[in-house]
Design a protein around this motif. Structure first.
Motif, PDB file in Angstrom:
ATOM      1  N   UNK A  86       0.882  -1.178   0.109  1.00  9.04           N
ATOM      2  CA  UNK A  86       0.015  -0.109   0.152  1.00  9.04           C
ATOM      3  C   UNK A  86       0.884   1.236   0.063  1.00  9.04           C
ATOM      4  N   UNK A  87       0.466   2.207  -0.607  1.00  8.61           N
ATOM      5  CA  UNK A  87       1.520   3.433  -0.946  1.00  8.61           C
ATOM      6  C   UNK A  87       0.312   4.591  -0.697  1.00  8.61           C
ATOM      7  N   UNK A  88       0.677   5.766   0.108  1.00  5.84           N
ATOM      8  CA  UNK A  88      -0.134   6.758   0.479  1.00  5.84           C
ATOM      9  C   UNK A  88       0.127   7.993  -0.810  1.00  5.84           C
ATOM     10  N   UNK A  89      -0.881   8.555  -1.140  1.00  6.45           N
ATOM     11  CA  UNK A  89      -0.591   9.762  -1.657  1.00  6.45           C
ATOM     12  C   UNK A  89      -0.171  11.015  -1.115  1.00  6.45           C
ATOM     13  N   UNK A  90       0.784  11.519  -1.749  1.00  7.04           N
ATOM     14  CA  UNK A  90       1.355  12.684  -1.246  1.00  7.04           C
ATOM     15  C   UNK A  90       0.294  13.628  -0.575  1.00  7.04           C
ATOM     16  N   UNK A  91       0.448  14.054   0.748  1.00  3.47           N
ATOM     17  CA  UNK A  91      -0.347  14.860   1.371  1.00  3.47           C
ATOM     18  C   UNK A  91      -0.108  16.396   1.425  1.00  3.47           C
ATOM     19  N   UNK A  92       0.557  16.930   0.320  1.00  2.00           N
ATOM     20  CA  UNK A  92       1.035  18.239   0.153  1.00  2.00           C
ATOM     21  C   UNK A  92      -0.113  19.271   0.090  1.00  2.00           C
ATOM     22  N   UNK A  93      -1.182  18.778  -0.655  1.00  2.00           N
ATOM     23  CA  UNK A  93      -2.434  19.668  -0.950  1.00  2.00           C
ATOM     24  C   UNK A  93      -3.723  18.717  -0.798  1.00  2.00           C
ATOM     25  N   UNK A  94      -4.652  19.273  -0.479  1.00  2.00           N
ATOM     26  CA  UNK A  94      -6.200  18.605  -0.521  1.00  2.00           C
ATOM     27  C   UNK A  94      -6.483  18.114  -2.224  1.00  2.00           C
ATOM     28  N   UNK A  95      -6.365  19.255  -2.768  1.00  2.00           N
ATOM     29  CA  UNK A  95      -6.448  18.855  -4.487  1.00  2.00           C
ATOM     30  C   UNK A  95      -5.623  17.966  -5.083  1.00  2.00           C
ATOM     31  N   UNK A  96      -4.463  17.917  -4.713  1.00  2.00           N
ATOM     32  CA  UNK A  96      -3.465  17.174  -5.195  1.00  2.00           C
ATOM     33  C   UNK A  96      -3.973  15.470  -4.660  1.00  2.00           C
ATOM     34  N   UNK A  97      -4.330  15.356  -3.576  1.00  2.00           N
ATOM     35  CA  UNK A  97      -4.701  14.039  -3.117  1.00  2.00           C
ATOM     36  C   UNK A  97      -6.034  13.920  -3.972  1.00  2.00           C
ATOM     37  N   UNK A  98      -6.974  14.681  -3.821  1.00  2.00           N
ATOM     38  CA  UNK A  98      -8.181  14.331  -4.623  1.00  2.00           C
ATOM     39  C   UNK A  98      -8.051  13.851  -6.213  1.00  2.00           C
ATOM     40  N   UNK A  99      -6.926  14.755  -6.920  1.00  2.00           N
ATOM     41  CA  UNK A  99      -6.661  14.320  -8.270  1.00  2.00           C
ATOM     42  C   UNK A  99      -6.169  12.837  -8.503  1.00  2.00           C
ATOM     43  N   UNK A 100      -4.988  12.664  -7.443  1.00  2.00           N
ATOM     44  CA  UNK A 100      -4.316  11.442  -7.467  1.00  2.00           C
ATOM     45  C   UNK A 100      -5.334  10.275  -7.433  1.00  2.00           C
ATOM     46  N   UNK A 101      -6.378  10.451  -6.098  1.00  2.00           N
ATOM     47  CA  UNK A 101      -7.272   9.314  -6.026  1.00  2.00           C
ATOM     48  C   UNK A 101      -8.411   9.242  -7.016  1.00  2.00           C
ATOM     49  N   UNK A 102      -8.761  10.385  -7.748  1.00  2.00           N
ATOM     50  CA  UNK A 102      -9.685  10.193  -8.864  1.00  2.00           C
ATOM     51  C   UNK A 102      -8.838   9.391 -10.064  1.00  2.00           C
ATOM     52  N   UNK A 103      -7.630   9.723 -10.219  1.00  2.00           N
ATOM     53  CA  UNK A 103      -6.806   9.100 -11.138  1.00  2.00           C
ATOM     54  C   UNK A 103      -6.824   7.422 -11.267  1.00  2.00           C
ATOM     55  N   UNK A 104      -6.590   7.298  -9.612  1.00  2.00           N
ATOM     56  CA  UNK A 104      -6.483   5.769  -9.554  1.00  2.00           C
ATOM     57  C   UNK A 104      -7.663   5.273  -9.535  1.00  2.00           C
ATOM     58  N   UNK A 105      -8.702   5.958  -9.124  1.00  2.00           N
ATOM     59  CA  UNK A 105     -10.121   5.230  -9.248  1.00  2.00           C
ATOM     60  C   UNK A 105     -10.462   4.949 -10.488  1.00  2.00           C
ATOM     61  N   UNK A 106     -10.400   5.882 -11.437  1.00  2.00           N
ATOM     62  CA  UNK A 106     -10.369   5.784 -12.742  1.00  2.00           C
ATOM     63  C   UNK A 106      -9.710   4.362 -13.573  1.00  2.00           C
ATOM     64  N   UNK A 107      -8.314   4.166 -13.150  1.00  2.00           N
ATOM     65  CA  UNK A 107      -7.500   3.443 -13.373  1.00  2.00           C
ATOM     66  C   UNK A 107      -8.180   2.058 -12.891  1.00  2.00           C
ATOM     67  N   UNK A 108      -8.502   2.034 -11.733  1.00  2.00           N
ATOM     68  CA  UNK A 108      -9.180   0.640 -11.161  1.00  2.00           C
ATOM     69  C   UNK A 108     -10.609   0.341 -11.806  1.00  2.00           C
ATOM     70  N   UNK A 109     -11.474   1.485 -12.044  1.00  2.00           N
ATOM     71  CA  UNK A 109     -12.655   1.013 -12.688  1.00  2.00           C
ATOM     72  C   UNK A 109     -12.260   0.486 -14.330  1.00  2.00           C
ATOM     73  N   UNK A 110     -11.447   1.359 -14.756  1.00  2.00           N
ATOM     74  CA  UNK A 110     -11.583   0.717 -16.302  1.00  2.00           C
ATOM     75  C   UNK A 110     -10.339  -0.374 -16.450  1.00  2.00           C
ATOM     76  N   UNK A 111      -9.484  -0.584 -15.656  1.00  2.00           N
ATOM     77  CA  UNK A 111      -8.623  -1.565 -15.631  1.00  2.00           C
ATOM     78  C   UNK A 111      -7.575  -1.284 -16.382  1.00  2.00           C
ATOM     79  N   UNK A 112      -7.002   0.161 -16.237  1.00  2.00           N
ATOM     80  CA  UNK A 112      -6.173   0.627 -17.122  1.00  2.00           C
ATOM     81  C   UNK A 112      -4.834   0.561 -16.544  1.00  2.00           C
ATOM     82  N   UNK A 113      -3.710   0.695 -16.990  1.00  2.00           N
ATOM     83  CA  UNK A 113      -2.392   0.762 -16.441  1.00  2.00           C
ATOM     84  C   UNK A 113      -1.936   1.890 -15.978  1.00  2.00           C
ATOM     85  N   UNK A 114      -1.170   2.216 -14.648  1.00  2.00           N
ATOM     86  CA  UNK A 114      -0.579   3.488 -14.419  1.00  2.00           C
ATOM     87  C   UNK A 114       0.825   3.471 -14.447  1.00  2.00           C
ATOM     88  N   UNK A 115       1.260   4.396 -14.444  1.00  2.00           N
ATOM     89  CA  UNK A 115       2.723   4.865 -14.307  1.00  2.00           C
ATOM     90  C   UNK A 115       2.669   5.971 -13.182  1.00  2.00           C
TER      91      UNK A 115
END
Length: 145
Positions: free
Chosen positions: A101-130
């Protein structure tokens, strides 16, 4: 507004400029502009006269103080297995297939939200992430394809 004898004006010239500029009165000679073709041929001739080195001459500093723990790492073509978030601000995590398990960088609220949305999209669509993981073991940057 005209200059009168009562207004203050400079009486001295900058060092070494009096001789070059005609005594400081602006009457010095100015070289006429050169033709662009002439400048280009001069530049090519001076470049061909010297030897150009193909490799840099300055070597990187010794690896003093640099360890595997101090370098960021890009992980590519990973699959997001799950997501975890709590009500606490800036507290979201994701694991990748076969990884911890890896935590998203907590530098800003919007940064965490953006990374979480990207990860959710990748999980939902089965897309690879870098993603880029730094020495602090936080995810700082992510691309979803």
């Amino acid at each position: 507004m005209s200059v009168t004898d009562t207004e203050a004006r400079p009486t001295e010239s900058p060092p070494d400029s009096a001789a070059a500029a005609g005594g400081g009165n602006g009457a010095g000679t100015v070289e006429a502009p050169r033709d662009l073709d002439e400048l280009a041929s001069d530049l090519m001739a001076s470049a061909g006269a010297g030897t150009l080195e193909a490799a840099p001459t300055l070597q990187p500093p010794a690896a003093a103080g640099i360890s595997a723990d101090g370098v960021g790492l890009w992980l590519t073509n990973k699959q997001v297995d799950a997501l975890y978030s709590t009500y606490a601000a800036r507290f979201s995590w994701m694991p990748v297939a076969g990884g911890p398990w890896r935590r998203f960088s907590p530098v800003s609220d919007s940064g965490v939200a953006a990374l979480a949305l990207l990860a959710a999209h990748a999980r939902d669509r089965g897309r690879p992430v870098n993603y880029r993981e730094e020495a602090d073991q936080l995810i700082h940057e992510m691309y979803v394809w």
